[in-house]
Structures are given as C-alpha cells and as structure tokens.
Write a protein that holds these residues in place. Sequence first.
Motif, PDB file in Angstrom:
ATOM      1  N   CYS A  29       5.735  50.943   5.092  1.00 53.79           N
ATOM      2  CA  CYS A  29       7.151  51.179   5.366  1.00 53.79           C
ATOM      3  C   CYS A  29       7.577  52.362   4.499  1.00 53.79           C
ATOM      4  O   CYS A  29       7.658  52.241   3.278  1.00 53.79           O
ATOM      5  CB  CYS A  29       7.986  49.945   5.037  1.00 53.79           C
ATOM      6  SG  CYS A  29       7.546  48.499   6.032  1.00 53.79           S
TER       7      CYS A  29
ATOM      8  N   PHE B 258       7.730  53.035  10.047  1.00 54.95           N
ATOM      9  CA  PHE B 258       6.686  52.012   9.926  1.00 54.95           C
ATOM     10  C   PHE B 258       5.398  52.477  10.596  1.00 54.95           C
ATOM     11  O   PHE B 258       5.431  53.088  11.671  1.00 54.95           O
ATOM     12  CB  PHE B 258       7.161  50.710  10.573  1.00 54.95           C
ATOM     13  CG  PHE B 258       6.119  49.624  10.592  1.00 54.95           C
ATOM     14  CD1 PHE B 258       5.834  48.891   9.457  1.00 54.95           C
ATOM     15  CD2 PHE B 258       5.426  49.339  11.763  1.00 54.95           C
ATOM     16  CE1 PHE B 258       4.874  47.892   9.476  1.00 54.95           C
ATOM     17  CE2 PHE B 258       4.468  48.344  11.789  1.00 54.95           C
ATOM     18  CZ  PHE B 258       4.194  47.618  10.641  1.00 54.95           C
TER      19      PHE B 258
ATOM     20  N   CYS C 153      11.456  45.960   4.748  1.00 54.00           N
ATOM     21  CA  CYS C 153      11.146  45.926   6.180  1.00 54.00           C
ATOM     22  C   CYS C 153      10.610  44.556   6.567  1.00 54.00           C
ATOM     23  O   CYS C 153       9.986  43.857   5.760  1.00 54.00           O
ATOM     24  CB  CYS C 153      10.183  47.039   6.575  1.00 54.00           C
ATOM     25  SG  CYS C 153       8.562  46.951   5.812  1.00 54.00           S
TER      26      CYS C 153
END
Length: 243
Positions: A107, A116, A148
């Motif tokens: 991330c 990502f 994330c």
Amino acid sequence: MDNRSRVVFSVIMVMACMGMGAEAQNSTSNTTSSVNISSTNCGTTQFCAAQPAGCNPSVSGSCFFVSTSVISGQNFNFQLQGQSSGYVAVGLSRNITTGQNDSVYVCANINNNVNFSSNLYNNGVLTPTNTLPSNLMNGSVSGQTIQCIFSATVPNATSTKSSSTSFFISIYNGTVTNGSLGSPKAIFTSTAVVDLSNPNATATNSLNSAASTATLGGPTFGLQRTLSQALLILLGGLVFIML
C-alpha cells in the motif's frame, strides 16, 4: 544581578523551556480517516501481528499492524497499517529466510492516495505481478500513516507446513521514487510460521527490537518525566542553598 537573582532567573528559564518542550512532544496532528482498522477482534475473528507488540492501530501513534480473517479456503481479508512517507506492506514467506520469491502486498502513498499492488519479493527487489489475485477495498493516507483494507488469495504454503495457510509473516515499509518501490525494510518478521486462518495464532517479532515490548508513549515519556522532575529538584536545592 546578584547570585540569588541569577539562580531564580535560571529556574524560570529552565521551567519555561521544559514547558515548551512538553508542548512540542505532546502535539500531534489531528487526523481523520474513513478506514476503521482496530485490534478489537484480535483473537476472536482475526489473527493479528503488531509492532510494538499489542499496539492498537485505532489509537493515534506509531503502530505497525496487520490482521487477517479468512473468507474461504485461501481467500482472506487483510487490514494493514503503518508509518511511512513511501509505502507499507505485508509479506508472506514459505521459509524463515525472507526475500526469496515471497508474496508481498504493498500500500503506497502516491500523491496522498493509496496505490495498491501485489508483488514478488526476491533478492531485495519488489516486482509487481498479476499472479497473486488481490483487490483493494479501502485505503487512506493521513500524514505518515498509511492504512488499507484488501482481499487476497494467498498462495498455497509448501507441503512441509501444517496448514496450506501457514506462512512466516512480515510487515515492511519503504520508499517510493518516481513511482518505483524501494527495497523493503522489515519492521516485523515472525519467528515461526503462523496459520493466517487461526485467530488464536500468535506471532513474535524475530527482530527483537526494544520497541517490540514498549507501550506507545510509555517508557520514553516516563524517562523524560523522571529526568525533568530530577532537574527541578536539583534547581530547587540550588535556590535553597543560595537563600
């Protein structure tokens, strides 16, 4: 200015400086995030690993954290948080020597947005790959904190593992230069394989850093406070002597 005045003036200046230092030490940015990553379900519905050990990602501060919860088979939900101006990542390795064709989910902070990617990590180099099915569900960047939540189909572990979902797990951070990912820096690497599908599994950081057993803001702040109190007592004694 006589000696007594000099001492009193010195005490006033030291106390003023200490007050300014405390204000700077305790000041934190007021961050808001749409991503809710928490350690609440650790040990019940999700496996968790963290650096420092036991830190809570929902509390402001430096906390590297990853959790996994099984969807079905090799399909997992991941929660990942860490501090970096570049990227944070979680890596899965089939053997104790990391960086040998490991699966690494990254991330990255790209212009304050989470980018990502799934990668293969080999000999210090991250190489993006489409052989690791994964999908970013939510992500945010707030200052140095990257968060994330993503889903991924993890590869099968080797037959020597007790479970097809057992891996050495690592948390990394690193730099991003012109969109390219720098070599990962290990923040956490488990001492043994862990079953990602087992919420009761435990992972110990093999890096054995002093911070791994520290409580956020605990020992450091306590030492600073002790030294400050000792300095005040010393200065008070000097004033008393001069009177």
